[in-house]
Enzyme design. Structure first.
Site, mmCIF file in Angstrom:
data_model
loop_
_atom_site.group_PDB
_atom_site.id
_atom_site.type_symbol
_atom_site.label_atom_id
_atom_site.label_comp_id
_atom_site.label_asym_id
_atom_site.label_seq_id
_atom_site.Cartn_x
_atom_site.Cartn_y
_atom_site.Cartn_z
ATOM 1 N N SER A 1 0.847 -1.188 0.000
ATOM 2 C CA SER A 1 0.000 0.000 0.000
ATOM 3 C C SER A 1 0.879 1.232 0.000
ATOM 4 C CB SER A 1 -0.900 0.020 1.243
ATOM 5 O OG SER A 1 -1.510 1.286 1.406
ATOM 6 N N TYR B 1 -1.770 -0.964 10.679
ATOM 7 C CA TYR B 1 -1.767 -1.233 9.244
ATOM 8 C C TYR B 1 -0.559 -0.584 8.573
ATOM 9 C CZ TYR B 1 -3.500 -1.574 4.438
ATOM 10 O OH TYR B 1 -3.628 -1.848 3.098
#
Length: 262
Positions: A135, A148
């Site tokens: 990401s 995350y």
């Protein structure tokens, strides 16, 4: 010895210029895509979202065999049946990649099924490609997603080290994909201030560009291309300016309405 070092110093900038020009030409002229017809593909999280789209994309591009890993059998079974209907051999295994013991047990089962054995086997055969679907938050964290962002940053460092370590390993390469917010169940409720200017990526787009990156042997893929500007800005702007960008764009509060997968 002195002349050799001087020669290396002279050649280094010339080599850099050559590589930059070569990359620029590659953006203009289409490169030859790698043939996937003899390749076996293992996809973790292959039951849904981007993982399912990757399975479809690899099947459409002629992959010989696809193996899916995931935690939800219903989703894995649906994807497997769909891929088989496309004419590609496909198998699935229930596996939580966060459970080390389970990963090794499943790896053994996959090895027996496909006679492939991940990186050591890839190095032995001098053939393989490792892809990490990461990401952009690995490079630019946001509030409200500490765990995350930390895991993504760790995975990025791991892949960067691995990619460099494979430079002297013929036939084995790695690709790291850093997409922006993607419209999957995982990111339900996430909101940015200017959705028309920064729309979420479609899983199909991420999958297509990822497989193309594999076929082009591309080490790093940022999606969309505007994320390159983010990397440049982070390296030249002061922290206070970056904080204002986060507030203005809405990334500072984008997780306030986050729901995630239900």
């Amino acid at each position: 010895m002195v002349w050799k070092r001087l020669g290396a110093l002279v050649m280094f900038p010339l080599q850099m210029i050559y590589l930059v020009v070569k990359a620029a030409v590659g953006l203009v002229l289409p490169a030859k895509l790698r043939d996937l017809s003899r390749e076996n593909v293992l996809i973790t999280g292959g039951g849904r979202g981007i993982g399912r789209q990757l399975a479809r994309e690899f099947a459409e591009r002629g992959a010989r065999k696809i193996v899916l890993w995931g935690r939800t059998e219903k989703c894995l079974k649906e994807t497997t049946e769909e891929i088989r209907q496309m004419g590609t051999e496909c198998h699935y295994f229930i596996c939580d990649v966060g459970n080390r013991e389970e990963v090794y047990q499943t790896a053994k089962a996959v090895r027996e099924k496909t006679t492939k054995a991940f990186l050591p086997r890839m190095l032995e055969l001098q053939n393989g490609h490792i892809v990490c679907l990461n990401s952009v938050l690995a490079l630019s964290a946001i509030p409200g997603a500490i765990d995350y962002c930390t895991s993504k940053a760790s995975a990025f460092a791991f892949m960067e080290s691995l990619t460099l370590g494979l430079l002297d390993c013929p036939g084995v390469s790695a690709t790291t994909v850093l997409p922006f917010h993607t419209s999957t169940e995982m990111f339900q409720g996430m909101r940015v201030r200017f959705p028309n200017l920064f729309p979420p990526l479609k899983p199909e787009t991420v999958a297509r560009r990822t497989v193309e990156a594999v076929q082009l042997n591309q080490a790093l893929l940022l999606l969309p291309w505007t994320m390159h500007a983010l990397v440049i800005l982070k390296s030249i702007l002061p922290q206070a300016a970056l904080e204002e960008i986060h507030k203005f764009s809405g990334t500072y509060t984008c997780m306030n309405t986050f729901k995630g997968r239900t």
